[in-house]
Design a protein around this motif. Structure first.
Motif, PDB file in Angstrom:
ATOM      1  N   HIS A   1      -6.130   0.549   0.016  1.00 24.18           N
ATOM      2  CA  HIS A   1      -4.793   0.373  -0.552  1.00 24.18           C
ATOM      3  C   HIS A   1      -4.097   1.713  -0.771  1.00 24.18           C
ATOM      4  O   HIS A   1      -2.880   1.818  -0.597  1.00 24.18           O
ATOM      5  N   ARG A   2      -4.853   2.733  -1.154  1.00 26.39           N
ATOM      6  CA  ARG A   2      -4.252   4.065  -1.302  1.00 26.39           C
ATOM      7  C   ARG A   2      -3.736   4.565   0.053  1.00 26.39           C
ATOM      8  O   ARG A   2      -2.670   5.168   0.136  1.00 26.39           O
ATOM      9  N   LEU A   3      -4.537   4.325   1.085  1.00 22.50           N
ATOM     10  CA  LEU A   3      -4.108   4.709   2.434  1.00 22.50           C
ATOM     11  C   LEU A   3      -2.832   3.977   2.812  1.00 22.50           C
ATOM     12  O   LEU A   3      -1.873   4.578   3.297  1.00 22.50           O
ATOM     13  N   LEU A   4      -2.804   2.681   2.561  1.00 26.28           N
ATOM     14  CA  LEU A   4      -1.653   1.864   2.939  1.00 26.28           C
ATOM     15  C   LEU A   4      -0.393   2.283   2.193  1.00 26.28           C
ATOM     16  O   LEU A   4       0.618   2.648   2.802  1.00 26.28           O
ATOM     17  N   TYR A   5      -0.455   2.213   0.865  1.00 30.58           N
ATOM     18  CA  TYR A   5       0.750   2.448   0.071  1.00 30.58           C
ATOM     19  C   TYR A   5       1.130   3.928  -0.006  1.00 30.58           C
ATOM     20  O   TYR A   5       2.247   4.260  -0.396  1.00 30.58           O
ATOM     21  N   GLY A   6       0.210   4.801   0.403  1.00 29.50           N
ATOM     22  CA  GLY A   6       0.523   6.224   0.398  1.00 29.50           C
ATOM     23  C   GLY A   6       1.023   6.742   1.732  1.00 29.50           C
ATOM     24  O   GLY A   6       1.263   7.943   1.886  1.00 29.50           O
ATOM     25  N   THR A   7       1.187   5.843   2.725  1.00 28.22           N
ATOM     26  CA  THR A   7       1.642   6.245   4.063  1.00 28.22           C
ATOM     27  C   THR A   7       2.948   5.534   4.373  1.00 28.22           C
ATOM     28  O   THR A   7       2.957   4.325   4.627  1.00 28.22           O
ATOM     29  N   PRO A   8       4.071   6.251   4.355  1.00 29.51           N
ATOM     30  CA  PRO A   8       5.378   5.607   4.545  1.00 29.51           C
ATOM     31  C   PRO A   8       5.486   4.754   5.807  1.00 29.51           C
ATOM     32  O   PRO A   8       6.079   3.673   5.774  1.00 29.51           O
ATOM     33  N   SER A   9       4.919   5.225   6.917  1.00 26.72           N
ATOM     34  CA  SER A   9       5.043   4.456   8.156  1.00 26.72           C
ATOM     35  C   SER A   9       4.288   3.134   8.076  1.00 26.72           C
ATOM     36  O   SER A   9       4.690   2.135   8.679  1.00 26.72           O
ATOM     37  N   LEU A  10       3.200   3.101   7.314  1.00 23.51           N
ATOM     38  CA  LEU A  10       2.459   1.853   7.145  1.00 23.51           C
ATOM     39  C   LEU A  10       3.228   0.886   6.256  1.00 23.51           C
ATOM     40  O   LEU A  10       3.274  -0.316   6.521  1.00 23.51           O
ATOM     41  N   VAL A  11       3.822   1.419   5.195  1.00 24.61           N
ATOM     42  CA  VAL A  11       4.625   0.571   4.303  1.00 24.61           C
ATOM     43  C   VAL A  11       5.798  -0.032   5.067  1.00 24.61           C
ATOM     44  O   VAL A  11       6.111  -1.216   4.932  1.00 24.61           O
ATOM     45  N   ALA A  12       6.446   0.787   5.900  1.00 28.24           N
ATOM     46  CA  ALA A  12       7.581   0.298   6.678  1.00 28.24           C
ATOM     47  C   ALA A  12       7.138  -0.785   7.660  1.00 28.24           C
ATOM     48  O   ALA A  12       7.806  -1.810   7.823  1.00 28.24           O
ATOM     49  N   ARG A  13       5.999  -0.562   8.299  1.00 27.42           N
ATOM     50  CA  ARG A  13       5.496  -1.534   9.270  1.00 27.42           C
ATOM     51  C   ARG A  13       5.073  -2.837   8.593  1.00 27.42           C
ATOM     52  O   ARG A  13       5.158  -3.919   9.176  1.00 27.42           O
ATOM     53  N   LEU A  14       4.633  -2.726   7.347  1.00 25.79           N
ATOM     54  CA  LEU A  14       4.195  -3.908   6.603  1.00 25.79           C
ATOM     55  C   LEU A  14       5.323  -4.920   6.453  1.00 25.79           C
ATOM     56  O   LEU A  14       5.072  -6.129   6.389  1.00 25.79           O
ATOM     57  N   HIS A  15       6.560  -4.453   6.429  1.00 24.71           N
ATOM     58  CA  HIS A  15       7.698  -5.363   6.288  1.00 24.71           C
ATOM     59  C   HIS A  15       7.770  -6.358   7.447  1.00 24.71           C
ATOM     60  O   HIS A  15       8.211  -7.491   7.269  1.00 24.71           O
ATOM     61  N   ALA A  16       7.352  -5.934   8.634  1.00 26.01           N
ATOM     62  CA  ALA A  16       7.366  -6.849   9.779  1.00 26.01           C
ATOM     63  C   ALA A  16       6.386  -7.994   9.566  1.00 26.01           C
ATOM     64  O   ALA A  16       6.680  -9.149   9.899  1.00 26.01           O
ATOM     65  N   TYR A  17       5.224  -7.692   8.998  1.00 25.16           N
ATOM     66  CA  TYR A  17       4.244  -8.730   8.709  1.00 25.16           C
ATOM     67  C   TYR A  17       4.783  -9.681   7.648  1.00 25.16           C
ATOM     68  O   TYR A  17       4.599 -10.890   7.724  1.00 25.16           O
ATOM     69  N   GLN A  18       5.441  -9.126   6.645  1.00 22.59           N
ATOM     70  CA  GLN A  18       5.993  -9.961   5.581  1.00 22.59           C
ATOM     71  C   GLN A  18       7.105 -10.857   6.104  1.00 22.59           C
ATOM     72  O   GLN A  18       7.241 -12.006   5.671  1.00 22.59           O
ATOM     73  N   SER A  19       7.885 -10.355   7.042  1.00 22.67           N
ATOM     74  CA  SER A  19       8.947 -11.160   7.628  1.00 22.67           C
ATOM     75  C   SER A  19       8.373 -12.358   8.387  1.00 22.67           C
ATOM     76  O   SER A  19       8.875 -13.485   8.278  1.00 22.67           O
ATOM     77  N   ARG A  20       7.296 -12.133   9.126  1.00 23.75           N
ATOM     78  CA  ARG A  20       6.666 -13.238   9.850  1.00 23.75           C
ATOM     79  C   ARG A  20       6.027 -14.232   8.876  1.00 23.75           C
ATOM     80  O   ARG A  20       6.006 -15.433   9.134  1.00 23.75           O
ATOM     81  N   SER A  21       5.514 -13.715   7.758  1.00 24.64           N
ATOM     82  CA  SER A  21       4.964 -14.599   6.734  1.00 24.64           C
ATOM     83  C   SER A  21       6.053 -15.499   6.166  1.00 24.64           C
ATOM     84  O   SER A  21       5.839 -16.701   5.950  1.00 24.64           O
ATOM     85  N   GLU A  22       7.241 -14.927   5.937  1.00 21.29           N
ATOM     86  CA  GLU A  22       8.371 -15.708   5.436  1.00 21.29           C
ATOM     87  C   GLU A  22       8.773 -16.789   6.429  1.00 21.29           C
ATOM     88  O   GLU A  22       9.035 -17.937   6.053  1.00 21.29           O
ATOM     89  N   GLU A  23       8.816 -16.426   7.700  1.00 22.05           N
ATOM     90  CA  GLU A  23       9.222 -17.387   8.729  1.00 22.05           C
ATOM     91  C   GLU A  23       8.235 -18.551   8.807  1.00 22.05           C
ATOM     92  O   GLU A  23       8.633 -19.718   8.911  1.00 22.05           O
ATOM     93  N   ALA A  24       6.942 -18.233   8.752  1.00 25.48           N
ATOM     94  CA  ALA A  24       5.923 -19.291   8.814  1.00 25.48           C
ATOM     95  C   ALA A  24       6.008 -20.190   7.589  1.00 25.48           C
ATOM     96  O   ALA A  24       5.898 -21.422   7.698  1.00 25.48           O
TER      97      ALA A  24
END
Length: 211
Positions: free
Chosen positions: A118-141
């Protein structure tokens, strides 16, 4: 072959997929996401760079595939709920169960390896930005599970639900990252979830989405 069991090729593909990701995450945790190249990951995993990209379209996906496994989880909870159980009640119960078993998806997990991830994830801006794409697909499903026609009210509701789940998880993780144990955070995490789902019910009940 029967019973829906994956074939040998599919099982081998899954093992490779998992092994490459674990190799990458180990390197990222050791040296930092931005300091490890895709070529270095491929070399460490003993595959070619083109082969790596067949499994993972981007460097970020080497980390975020763990979220992809949970991408449709809210939708599955809604679709698989028992007859007569309201959608929000099913999601509420599922989240509370996740807190109780310290599911990393809820943020309430103080296992060192999970905390490091989690530190790796939330401490890396590019990962946080990419995570939004996963969340968008979660919303659609989830919207499709709430309303197969994916009407606007269902899409709006799904967006609110997924946002609430994310906020709850991040709040739990930040407290644990600051030094508290999962046991210390648990009661507050449950109280926050209770409040969040009350607010969701009060708000979503006005747009005709099953509560």
């Amino acid at each position: 072959m029967s019973g829906g069991e994956p074939g040998l090729r599919e099982r081998k593909k899954r093992r490779t997929y998992q092994a490459v990701s674990e190799t990458a995450i180990s390197l990222f945790l050791e040296r930092g996401f931005d300091k490890v190249s895709v070529a270095e990951v491929a070399a460490a995993a003993e595959i070619s760079k083109p082969t790596l990209f067949r499994y993972f379209p981007s460097k970020e996906d080497l980390v975020l595939h763990r979220f992809a496994d949970h991408e449709d989880e809210p939708a599955r909870v809604v679709s698989g709920r028992a007859e007569g159980v309201r959608a929000l009640d099913a999601l509420h119960h599922h989240f509370l169960e996740g807190l109780e078993r310290r599911d990393p998806v809820t943020g309430l997990c103080d296992v060192p390896q999970v905390l490091a991830f989690h530190r790796l994830l939330y401490g890396t801006p590019s990962l946080v930005a990419r995570l939004h794409a996963y969340q968008s697909r979660s919303e659609e499903a989830l919207a499709r599970a709430l309303d197969p026609a994916a009407a606007v009210p269902a899409r709006l509701a799904a967006g609110q639900i997924v946002a609430v789940l994310r906020i709850l998880a991040e709040a739990n993780w930040r407290r644990i990252a600051a030094g508290e144990s999962a046991a210390e955070v648990y009661e507050d995490a449950v109280a926050a979830a209770e409040l969040a789902f009350v607010q969701l019910r009060n708000g979503l009940g006005q747009v005709g989405v099953p509560g």
